[in-house]
Design a protein around this motif. Sequence first.
Motif, PDB file in Angstrom:
ATOM      1  N   UNK A 227       0.820  -1.201   0.000  1.00 43.31           N
ATOM      2  CA  UNK A 227       0.000   0.000   0.000  1.00 43.31           C
ATOM      3  C   UNK A 227       0.859   1.258   0.000  1.00 43.31           C
ATOM      4  N   UNK A 228       0.369   2.265  -0.692  1.00 39.70           N
ATOM      5  CA  UNK A 228       0.959   3.598  -0.585  1.00 39.70           C
ATOM      6  C   UNK A 228       0.526   4.204   0.753  1.00 39.70           C
ATOM      7  N   UNK A 229       1.136   5.316   1.176  1.00 42.13           N
ATOM      8  CA  UNK A 229       0.718   5.920   2.454  1.00 42.13           C
ATOM      9  C   UNK A 229      -0.766   6.277   2.503  1.00 42.13           C
ATOM     10  N   UNK A 230      -1.391   6.562   1.345  1.00 44.93           N
ATOM     11  CA  UNK A 230      -2.817   6.875   1.349  1.00 44.93           C
ATOM     12  C   UNK A 230      -3.689   5.657   1.052  1.00 44.93           C
ATOM     13  N   UNK A 231      -3.078   4.436   1.119  1.00 41.35           N
ATOM     14  CA  UNK A 231      -3.857   3.210   1.049  1.00 41.35           C
ATOM     15  C   UNK A 231      -4.133   2.669  -0.339  1.00 41.35           C
ATOM     16  N   UNK A 232      -3.455   3.162  -1.357  1.00 42.38           N
ATOM     17  CA  UNK A 232      -3.676   2.652  -2.710  1.00 42.38           C
ATOM     18  C   UNK A 232      -2.818   1.403  -2.930  1.00 42.38           C
ATOM     19  N   UNK A 233      -3.398   0.355  -3.535  1.00 44.99           N
ATOM     20  CA  UNK A 233      -2.681  -0.919  -3.648  1.00 44.99           C
ATOM     21  C   UNK A 233      -1.709  -0.965  -4.822  1.00 44.99           C
ATOM     22  N   UNK A 234      -0.650  -1.749  -4.632  1.00 45.16           N
ATOM     23  CA  UNK A 234       0.329  -2.024  -5.690  1.00 45.16           C
ATOM     24  C   UNK A 234       0.686  -3.505  -5.619  1.00 45.16           C
ATOM     25  N   UNK A 235       0.688  -4.181  -6.759  1.00 43.51           N
ATOM     26  CA  UNK A 235       0.937  -5.615  -6.796  1.00 43.51           C
ATOM     27  C   UNK A 235       2.434  -5.895  -6.816  1.00 43.51           C
ATOM     28  N   UNK A 236       2.850  -6.910  -6.059  1.00 43.20           N
ATOM     29  CA  UNK A 236       4.251  -7.339  -6.056  1.00 43.20           C
ATOM     30  C   UNK A 236       4.319  -8.836  -6.368  1.00 43.20           C
ATOM     31  N   UNK A 237       5.549  -9.360  -6.417  1.00 42.87           N
ATOM     32  CA  UNK A 237       5.796 -10.755  -6.822  1.00 42.87           C
ATOM     33  C   UNK A 237       5.075 -11.034  -8.127  1.00 42.87           C
ATOM     34  N   UNK A 238       5.427 -10.268  -9.139  1.00 42.19           N
ATOM     35  CA  UNK A 238       4.674 -10.238 -10.391  1.00 42.19           C
ATOM     36  C   UNK A 238       5.236 -11.161 -11.467  1.00 42.19           C
ATOM     37  N   UNK A 239       6.315 -11.878 -11.176  1.00 39.21           N
ATOM     38  CA  UNK A 239       6.966 -12.656 -12.229  1.00 39.21           C
ATOM     39  C   UNK A 239       6.073 -13.738 -12.834  1.00 39.21           C
ATOM     40  N   UNK A 240       5.077 -14.199 -12.082  1.00 36.36           N
ATOM     41  CA  UNK A 240       4.189 -15.234 -12.591  1.00 36.36           C
ATOM     42  C   UNK A 240       3.042 -14.706 -13.429  1.00 36.36           C
ATOM     43  N   UNK A 241       3.028 -13.414 -13.735  1.00 37.92           N
ATOM     44  CA  UNK A 241       1.945 -12.814 -14.515  1.00 37.92           C
ATOM     45  C   UNK A 241       1.715 -13.605 -15.800  1.00 37.92           C
ATOM     46  N   UNK A 242       0.436 -13.908 -16.077  1.00 35.85           N
ATOM     47  CA  UNK A 242       0.130 -14.721 -17.243  1.00 35.85           C
ATOM     48  C   UNK A 242      -1.275 -14.434 -17.742  1.00 35.85           C
ATOM     49  N   UNK A 243      -1.530 -14.893 -18.965  1.00 37.63           N
ATOM     50  CA  UNK A 243      -2.882 -14.922 -19.511  1.00 37.63           C
ATOM     51  C   UNK A 243      -3.439 -16.318 -19.229  1.00 37.63           C
ATOM     52  N   UNK A 244      -4.629 -16.352 -18.613  1.00 32.42           N
ATOM     53  CA  UNK A 244      -5.171 -17.645 -18.220  1.00 32.42           C
ATOM     54  C   UNK A 244      -6.651 -17.468 -17.925  1.00 32.42           C
ATOM     55  N   UNK A 245      -7.295 -18.534 -17.501  1.00 28.16           N
ATOM     56  CA  UNK A 245      -8.684 -18.437 -17.057  1.00 28.16           C
ATOM     57  C   UNK A 245      -8.759 -17.577 -15.809  1.00 28.16           C
ATOM     58  N   UNK A 246      -9.674 -16.616 -15.810  1.00 28.15           N
ATOM     59  CA  UNK A 246      -9.817 -15.749 -14.648  1.00 28.15           C
ATOM     60  C   UNK A 246     -10.273 -16.536 -13.427  1.00 28.15           C
ATOM     61  N   UNK A 247     -10.902 -17.696 -13.636  1.00 27.65           N
ATOM     62  CA  UNK A 247     -11.320 -18.526 -12.505  1.00 27.65           C
ATOM     63  C   UNK A 247     -10.140 -19.005 -11.672  1.00 27.65           C
TER      64      UNK A 247
END
Length: 322
Positions: A227-247
């Motif tokens: 989270x940023x100081x004002x609570x906005x989210x940021x994704x980490x550990x992103x190396x597994x990012x892929x196109x796949x079934x959203x389920x």
Amino acid sequence: MTAARKHLTRDDLAPLARAATGRGLSAVDRLRGGSKKGAYRLALDDDTTAVAYVWSPDEDYWDTDPPDLRDPFSHGTGFDLFTAAYDRLTAAGVRTPRLLYAGDGQVVVEDMAGGSLEEALRRDPAAARASLDLLAAQLGQLHAHEGPTFGKVALVDNGGTPSARSCEQRVTEGALRDIEEIAVRDPRAAAAREQLTDAVRALAAAVRPRARYSLIHGELGPDHVLLTPDGRPALIDIEGLLYFDVEWEHVFLRLRFQRHYEALHVPDLDEDRLRLYRLAMHLSLVAGPLRLLDGDFPDRVRFRDIAEHNLRQALSLLTASS
């Protein structure tokens, strides 16, 4: 016996800090929790901080071959996977810690000052609801982006194709392999081996073909959201990012966010895929931690607990369906 691992020191990381920020390095703190790469908080001589990610055999506790890009679930770590994922998320307008430097197999990113969403939910769930709602919106933005086929972003965005025929086929084959692996390690799994195999095959047979592949994180728990100081989210550990079934994403979200998942739920998910992927996910979260514990990973109690919990969940699904 496993040789002692060498983690990096201030002297080791000083040149990286200088290249990334132009600043001297006053102190280094290796962050806990990672099993595939080293994450180090860099305290700079101007009283600011940044985070370095380092990929090396000493930082990777998994005894595995280099990632096979054609397999969407192959070992999701490495400099090239990170930079491909970062570029794709940035193009999609999805927040992740800002990249300050990338070179020589190492990167430096901004240090998020707001802690993790997991910590925020534990500390004050009501106050963290705003961040959870922002994450839901960000996931909607992420999942709205689709690819021409499924697979790792580093593969698909460069015109490659996966080795499996479909998402459900890859999940099914992985689940069947996991059953065989678990059965030789745990007598409960051995006794239920035939039932588990039959259940996976029956659930897979119910899944209807589909050719829509969403951009997903793949392992998004509240600990992988900073989270940023004002609570906005940021994704980490992103190396597994892929196109796949959203389920696949939603099965993992439900498992990790538990009672907070309702804020992230979306309508019109394929129930047949959810049922198959739920059992397969539990099996994966038994086989993977047990495999990791064959080595010298230090956080042994937590991963043993993960394996135990997910084995019980997988076996309970057999009872519920009988």
